[in-house]
Design a protein around this motif. Structure first.
Motif, PDB file in Angstrom:
ATOM      1  N   ARG A 256       2.485   0.730   0.611  1.00 63.11           N
ATOM      2  CA  ARG A 256       2.946   2.129   0.636  1.00 63.11           C
ATOM      3  C   ARG A 256       2.033   2.981   1.515  1.00 63.11           C
ATOM      4  N   ALA A 257       0.708   2.751   1.394  1.00 64.36           N
ATOM      5  CA  ALA A 257      -0.242   3.528   2.197  1.00 64.36           C
ATOM      6  C   ALA A 257      -0.101   3.199   3.682  1.00 64.36           C
ATOM      7  N   ALA A 258       0.229   1.936   3.991  1.00 63.46           N
ATOM      8  CA  ALA A 258       0.357   1.528   5.389  1.00 63.46           C
ATOM      9  C   ALA A 258       1.501   2.231   6.098  1.00 63.46           C
ATOM     10  N   GLU A 259       2.486   2.719   5.330  1.00 63.50           N
ATOM     11  CA  GLU A 259       3.640   3.415   5.905  1.00 63.50           C
ATOM     12  C   GLU A 259       3.503   4.929   5.841  1.00 63.50           C
ATOM     13  N   HIS A 260       2.354   5.406   5.388  1.00 62.77           N
ATOM     14  CA  HIS A 260       2.154   6.848   5.211  1.00 62.77           C
ATOM     15  C   HIS A 260       2.065   7.552   6.571  1.00 62.77           C
ATOM     16  N   PRO A 261       2.579   8.778   6.675  1.00 66.13           N
ATOM     17  CA  PRO A 261       2.513   9.477   7.966  1.00 66.13           C
ATOM     18  C   PRO A 261       1.097   9.903   8.362  1.00 66.13           C
ATOM     19  N   ASP A 262       0.186  10.025   7.379  1.00 70.27           N
ATOM     20  CA  ASP A 262      -1.182  10.448   7.681  1.00 70.27           C
ATOM     21  C   ASP A 262      -1.980   9.246   8.204  1.00 70.27           C
ATOM     22  N   PRO A 263      -2.569   9.340   9.411  1.00 70.46           N
ATOM     23  CA  PRO A 263      -3.299   8.200   9.973  1.00 70.46           C
ATOM     24  C   PRO A 263      -4.525   7.815   9.152  1.00 70.46           C
ATOM     25  N   TRP A 264      -5.137   8.788   8.439  1.00 67.11           N
ATOM     26  CA  TRP A 264      -6.297   8.447   7.602  1.00 67.11           C
ATOM     27  C   TRP A 264      -5.870   7.545   6.449  1.00 67.11           C
ATOM     28  N   VAL A 265      -4.718   7.840   5.867  1.00 69.63           N
ATOM     29  CA  VAL A 265      -4.217   7.008   4.772  1.00 69.63           C
ATOM     30  C   VAL A 265      -3.890   5.607   5.291  1.00 69.63           C
ATOM     31  N   ARG A 266      -3.342   5.522   6.490  1.00 66.93           N
ATOM     32  CA  ARG A 266      -3.041   4.207   7.066  1.00 66.93           C
ATOM     33  C   ARG A 266      -4.323   3.416   7.327  1.00 66.93           C
ATOM     34  N   ALA A 267      -5.373   4.115   7.778  1.00 60.07           N
ATOM     35  CA  ALA A 267      -6.662   3.447   7.982  1.00 60.07           C
ATOM     36  C   ALA A 267      -7.219   2.945   6.652  1.00 60.07           C
ATOM     37  N   SER A 268      -7.052   3.746   5.615  1.00 59.35           N
ATOM     38  CA  SER A 268      -7.505   3.339   4.286  1.00 59.35           C
ATOM     39  C   SER A 268      -6.738   2.117   3.787  1.00 59.35           C
ATOM     40  N   ALA A 269      -5.470   2.008   4.176  1.00 63.87           N
ATOM     41  CA  ALA A 269      -4.685   0.839   3.794  1.00 63.87           C
ATOM     42  C   ALA A 269      -5.276  -0.432   4.402  1.00 63.87           C
ATOM     43  N   LEU A 270      -5.740  -0.336   5.645  1.00 59.82           N
ATOM     44  CA  LEU A 270      -6.391  -1.492   6.276  1.00 59.82           C
ATOM     45  C   LEU A 270      -7.668  -1.868   5.528  1.00 59.82           C
ATOM     46  N   PHE A 271      -8.409  -0.851   5.107  1.00 58.49           N
ATOM     47  CA  PHE A 271      -9.617  -1.053   4.307  1.00 58.49           C
ATOM     48  C   PHE A 271      -9.253  -1.786   3.017  1.00 58.49           C
ATOM     49  N   GLY A 272      -8.168  -1.340   2.381  1.00 59.53           N
ATOM     50  CA  GLY A 272      -7.703  -1.979   1.155  1.00 59.53           C
ATOM     51  C   GLY A 272      -7.262  -3.413   1.382  1.00 59.53           C
ATOM     52  N   ARG A 273      -6.573  -3.668   2.500  1.00 58.27           N
ATOM     53  CA  ARG A 273      -6.143  -5.032   2.800  1.00 58.27           C
ATOM     54  C   ARG A 273      -7.357  -5.956   2.967  1.00 58.27           C
TER      55      ARG A 273
END
Length: 313
Positions: A21-38
């Motif tokens: 869900r975070a990887a599809e978020h419009p905010d680039p910071w949230v998408r970066a955090s998704a990579l951290f989570g992965r």
């Protein structure tokens, strides 16, 4: 934070749902955090290669965003993968980069653990004086911030004392750490670490009888199979115990289980390297290692638990 909570509780499907869900978020910071989570998800799934790849991508994303805190966190995490390969200089370099960022951000909550990791990395590399200086600096800051940090500093000083041959001092540091009160969650994280350290001291003393008891408690005292990095460290320490009790085949098998759990052996740990060197003197143990490493994670954890519990009875 939500993904981390699901990871701790063992709800791995929920971890992936939150990250996706975070990887599809419009905010680039949230998408970066998704990579951290992965990256963390892959690490806890015993796939360090994929974890490191995701962490590098996350670092690039935070760098592009100009987020110094996110960059420092990801770069600091990359040090762990270098350390596992025995690249101590590389690990210290990236940790030092993170340390400077945390200093600029005045983030003592991140500064102390990073100093502790630098100190621990220097000890692993054999730089006892440099490691001790870093650990003492971390402790001086920790004593005026959080008891939690002081415990970690005392554990690091115990390791320095152990490696210096001062085993009584090592046990005294661990006793001091045990006397500091922490909450239930913090205790579930730190107790396996302290128990592992006590097991190492006992092995250095040649007192092997109580080692499986301590290791069994370390394995069960935290998050169990939900924390495969810790379980792998337990398996590696157990391999040293087996070798000390004249069971090289059992030691090789336990090293194999560590690989089944984490994906790789900790080649940066001097104790692991010594056990590996001893086992390489004979080809008779290769099959034991290979069959241990071929286990799936659940089977490896169950075998490790059974081995320790049967020896503790």
């Amino acid at each position: 934070m939500e993904a981390g909570a699901w990871l701790i509780t063992g709800e791995f499907d929920e971890v992936q749902r939150v990250i996706d869900r975070a990887a599809e978020h419009p905010d680039p910071w949230v998408r970066a955090s998704a990579l951290f989570g992965r990256a963390f998800s892959a690490e806890y799934d015993g796939d360090p290669g994929t974890a490191e790849q995701h962490m590098r991508t996350a670092a690039d994303a935070f760098r592009e965003l100009g987020d110094r805190w996110g960059l420092a966190q990801t770069v600091s995490s990359l040090a762990g993968f270098r350390s596992l390969r025995g690249d101590h200089a590389g690990a210290v370099d990236v940790l030092t980069e993170s340390l400077e960022s945390f200093r600029q951000l005045r983030s003592e909550a991140d500064l102390v653990p990073t100093l502790l990791r630098i100190g621990a990395e220097r000890l692993r590399a054999g730089d006892l004086d440099g490691g001790h200086a870093d650990l003492e600096q971390a402790r001086s800051i920790a004593d005026r911030t959080r008891p939690w940090f002081t415990i970690w500093a005392l554990n690091g000083l115990a390791e320095h004392a152990r490696l210096s041959g001062r085993l009584d001092a090592a046990e005294n540091f661990l006793d001091d750490a045990d006397r500091i009160p922490v909450d239930e969650h913090e205790n579930s994280v730190i107790q396996p670490v302290l128990l592992l350290q006590r097991a190492r001291v006992l092995l250095d003393r040649g007192r092997t009888a109580d080692v499986p008891v301590l290791l069994a408690k370390a394995l069960e005292g935290g998050f169990g199979i939900r924390d495969v990095p810790t379980a792998a460290v337990v398996a590696e320490c157990a391999a040293r115990w087996r070798l000390r009790t004249d069971d090289p085949r059992g030691a090789a098998r336990l090293h194999g289980l560590a690989v089944a759990l984490r994906g790789v052996l900790d080649e940066g740990d001097p104790d692991v390297r010594r056990v590996r060197a001893a086992l390489r003197k004979s080809d008779d143990h290769a099959a034991a290692f290979d069959t241990g490493a071929a286990q799936d994670r659940s089977a490896a954890f169950a075998e490790l638990r059974s081995t320790l519990n049967s020896s503790s009875a």
